[in-house]
Motif scaffolding. Sequence first.
Motif, PDB file in Angstrom:
ATOM      1  N   MET A  32      36.546  82.304   6.310  1.00 55.58           N
ATOM      2  CA  MET A  32      36.245  81.312   6.966  1.00 55.58           C
ATOM      3  C   MET A  32      37.407  80.322   7.266  1.00 55.58           C
ATOM      4  SD  MET A  32      32.663  79.898   5.992  1.00 55.58           S
ATOM      5  CE  MET A  32      32.658  78.195   6.796  1.00 55.58           C
ATOM      6  N   LEU A  33      37.854  79.877   8.371  1.00 58.84           N
ATOM      7  CA  LEU A  33      39.158  79.159   8.669  1.00 58.84           C
ATOM      8  C   LEU A  33      38.920  77.628   7.870  1.00 58.84           C
ATOM      9  CD1 LEU A  33      39.893  80.093  12.394  1.00 58.84           C
ATOM     10  CD2 LEU A  33      40.932  80.920  10.067  1.00 58.84           C
ATOM     11  N   ASP A  34      38.000  77.294   7.694  1.00 54.82           N
ATOM     12  CA  ASP A  34      37.715  75.858   6.843  1.00 54.82           C
ATOM     13  C   ASP A  34      38.453  75.907   5.736  1.00 54.82           C
ATOM     14  OD1 ASP A  34      36.088  74.358   8.685  1.00 54.82           O
ATOM     15  OD2 ASP A  34      34.726  75.952   8.556  1.00 54.82           O
ATOM     16  N   PHE A  35      38.319  76.971   5.109  1.00 52.14           N
ATOM     17  CA  PHE A  35      38.834  77.200   3.533  1.00 52.14           C
ATOM     18  C   PHE A  35      40.154  77.747   3.736  1.00 52.14           C
ATOM     19  CE2 PHE A  35      34.543  76.880   3.601  1.00 52.14           C
ATOM     20  CZ  PHE A  35      34.173  75.465   2.961  1.00 52.14           C
ATOM     21  N   LYS A  87      35.684  75.054  22.520  1.00 50.67           N
ATOM     22  CA  LYS A  87      35.637  73.584  21.829  1.00 50.67           C
ATOM     23  C   LYS A  87      36.422  73.308  20.568  1.00 50.67           C
ATOM     24  CE  LYS A  87      31.265  75.641  20.380  1.00 50.67           C
ATOM     25  NZ  LYS A  87      29.667  75.418  20.504  1.00 50.67           N
ATOM     26  N   PHE A  88      36.409  72.130  20.494  1.00 52.72           N
ATOM     27  CA  PHE A  88      37.232  71.998  19.310  1.00 52.72           C
ATOM     28  C   PHE A  88      36.326  71.162  18.181  1.00 52.72           C
ATOM     29  CE2 PHE A  88      40.117  71.912  22.675  1.00 52.72           C
ATOM     30  CZ  PHE A  88      41.305  72.407  22.193  1.00 52.72           C
ATOM     31  N   ARG A  89      36.540  71.403  16.501  1.00 57.23           N
ATOM     32  CA  ARG A  89      35.952  70.629  15.656  1.00 57.23           C
ATOM     33  C   ARG A  89      37.073  70.591  14.292  1.00 57.23           C
ATOM     34  NH1 ARG A  89      34.504  73.394  11.282  1.00 57.23           N
ATOM     35  NH2 ARG A  89      34.050  75.780  11.473  1.00 57.23           N
ATOM     36  N   LEU A  90      36.644  69.618  13.821  1.00 61.12           N
ATOM     37  CA  LEU A  90      37.385  69.140  12.529  1.00 61.12           C
ATOM     38  C   LEU A  90      36.893  70.403  11.469  1.00 61.12           C
ATOM     39  CD1 LEU A  90      37.548  65.397  12.290  1.00 61.12           C
ATOM     40  CD2 LEU A  90      39.402  66.660  12.866  1.00 61.12           C
ATOM     41  N   SER A  91      37.607  70.705  10.330  1.00 64.95           N
ATOM     42  CA  SER A  91      37.356  71.581   9.414  1.00 64.95           C
ATOM     43  C   SER A  91      36.440  70.629   8.573  1.00 64.95           C
ATOM     44  CB  SER A  91      38.606  71.899   8.506  1.00 64.95           C
ATOM     45  OG  SER A  91      39.059  71.039   8.030  1.00 64.95           O
ATOM     46  N   VAL A  92      35.779  71.461   7.482  1.00 63.82           N
ATOM     47  CA  VAL A  92      34.807  70.707   6.449  1.00 63.82           C
ATOM     48  C   VAL A  92      35.678  69.572   5.791  1.00 63.82           C
ATOM     49  CG1 VAL A  92      33.498  71.020   4.415  1.00 63.82           C
ATOM     50  CG2 VAL A  92      33.365  72.654   6.480  1.00 63.82           C
ATOM     51  N   LEU A  93      36.820  69.791   5.386  1.00 65.27           N
ATOM     52  CA  LEU A  93      37.586  68.731   4.489  1.00 65.27           C
ATOM     53  C   LEU A  93      37.917  67.701   5.331  1.00 65.27           C
ATOM     54  CD1 LEU A  93      38.814  67.941   1.831  1.00 65.27           C
ATOM     55  CD2 LEU A  93      40.972  69.308   2.545  1.00 65.27           C
ATOM     56  N   SER A  94      38.429  67.965   6.583  1.00 63.70           N
ATOM     57  CA  SER A  94      38.852  66.954   7.361  1.00 63.70           C
ATOM     58  C   SER A  94      37.645  66.012   7.915  1.00 63.70           C
ATOM     59  CB  SER A  94      39.389  67.336   8.573  1.00 63.70           C
ATOM     60  OG  SER A  94      40.589  68.273   8.381  1.00 63.70           O
ATOM     61  N   THR A  95      36.529  66.830   8.145  1.00 59.49           N
ATOM     62  CA  THR A  95      35.245  65.903   8.445  1.00 59.49           C
ATOM     63  C   THR A  95      34.958  64.963   7.249  1.00 59.49           C
ATOM     64  OG1 THR A  95      34.510  67.854   9.779  1.00 59.49           O
ATOM     65  CG2 THR A  95      32.728  66.110   8.895  1.00 59.49           C
ATOM     66  N   LEU A  96      34.746  65.642   5.927  1.00 63.02           N
ATOM     67  CA  LEU A  96      34.360  64.952   4.702  1.00 63.02           C
ATOM     68  C   LEU A  96      35.301  63.546   4.508  1.00 63.02           C
ATOM     69  CD1 LEU A  96      33.550  67.551   2.204  1.00 63.02           C
ATOM     70  CD2 LEU A  96      31.894  66.013   3.168  1.00 63.02           C
ATOM     71  N   ILE A  97      36.584  63.623   4.947  1.00 67.16           N
ATOM     72  CA  ILE A  97      37.637  62.559   4.837  1.00 67.16           C
ATOM     73  C   ILE A  97      37.113  61.488   5.953  1.00 67.16           C
ATOM     74  CG2 ILE A  97      40.022  61.702   4.971  1.00 67.16           C
ATOM     75  CD1 ILE A  97      40.730  64.561   3.765  1.00 67.16           C
ATOM     76  N   LEU A  98      36.818  61.990   7.043  1.00 67.31           N
ATOM     77  CA  LEU A  98      36.657  61.095   8.127  1.00 67.31           C
ATOM     78  C   LEU A  98      35.201  60.521   7.522  1.00 67.31           C
ATOM     79  CD1 LEU A  98      37.275  60.000  10.918  1.00 67.31           C
ATOM     80  CD2 LEU A  98      35.839  61.913  11.654  1.00 67.31           C
ATOM     81  N   ALA A  99      34.264  61.126   7.095  1.00 69.31           N
ATOM     82  CA  ALA A  99      33.024  60.254   6.768  1.00 69.31           C
ATOM     83  C   ALA A  99      33.039  59.311   5.621  1.00 69.31           C
ATOM     84  CB  ALA A  99      31.923  61.535   6.323  1.00 69.31           C
ATOM     85  N   LEU A 100      34.108  59.817   4.856  1.00 66.62           N
ATOM     86  CA  LEU A 100      34.484  58.766   3.695  1.00 66.62           C
ATOM     87  C   LEU A 100      34.895  57.549   4.026  1.00 66.62           C
ATOM     88  CD1 LEU A 100      34.344  58.223   0.564  1.00 66.62           C
ATOM     89  CD2 LEU A 100      36.582  59.378   0.493  1.00 66.62           C
TER      90      LEU A 100
END
Length: 157
Positions: A32-35, A87-100
């Motif tokens: 998976m490209l997220d990791f 379509k575009f999305r942030l990776s899991v880590l980038s999403t977690l940082i944004l949520a934090l």
Amino acid sequence: MLYFKKIYLLNNSEKQELEKSLRSKSLKRSQMLDFVFETSNIGTDKYFLGNEGKKDLKLTRIKTSFESFLPKIIISFPKETAIQYYKFRLSVLSTLILALLSFLLLISFLDVVMNQKNAEAFLITLVLSVIYFSFILLELKITKNRILKSINLDKRV
């Protein structure tokens, strides 16, 4: 995952041409490209890492070590011929940082409103949030430029 931007294409032939161009400039990965964290500091003719799933083709940009601090954006190309967009999305880590950062911004704002204290903490959190959001916009712009460069290089050949 939350996709935040869609780019609509005119027709299926444009979609196939774009996908062909990007595939030619991509390295295939099975994870998976997220990791997957891969950087390249030497010149290469590959701009993206790709992972082909059952429903879509996912790509992310190969970064240099100087760009590793930028958030990771993942591009999704649906395989269905009826769908004429990517379509575009942030990776899991980038999403977690944004949520934090969003959570900290909300908490510090409420603290300032309720207690009239810690305005410095709110300003620091606000500045960090604006910087991170700017990095997301910068990465989006760089990724779009790499997509256009891939298309233009493919047309020349």
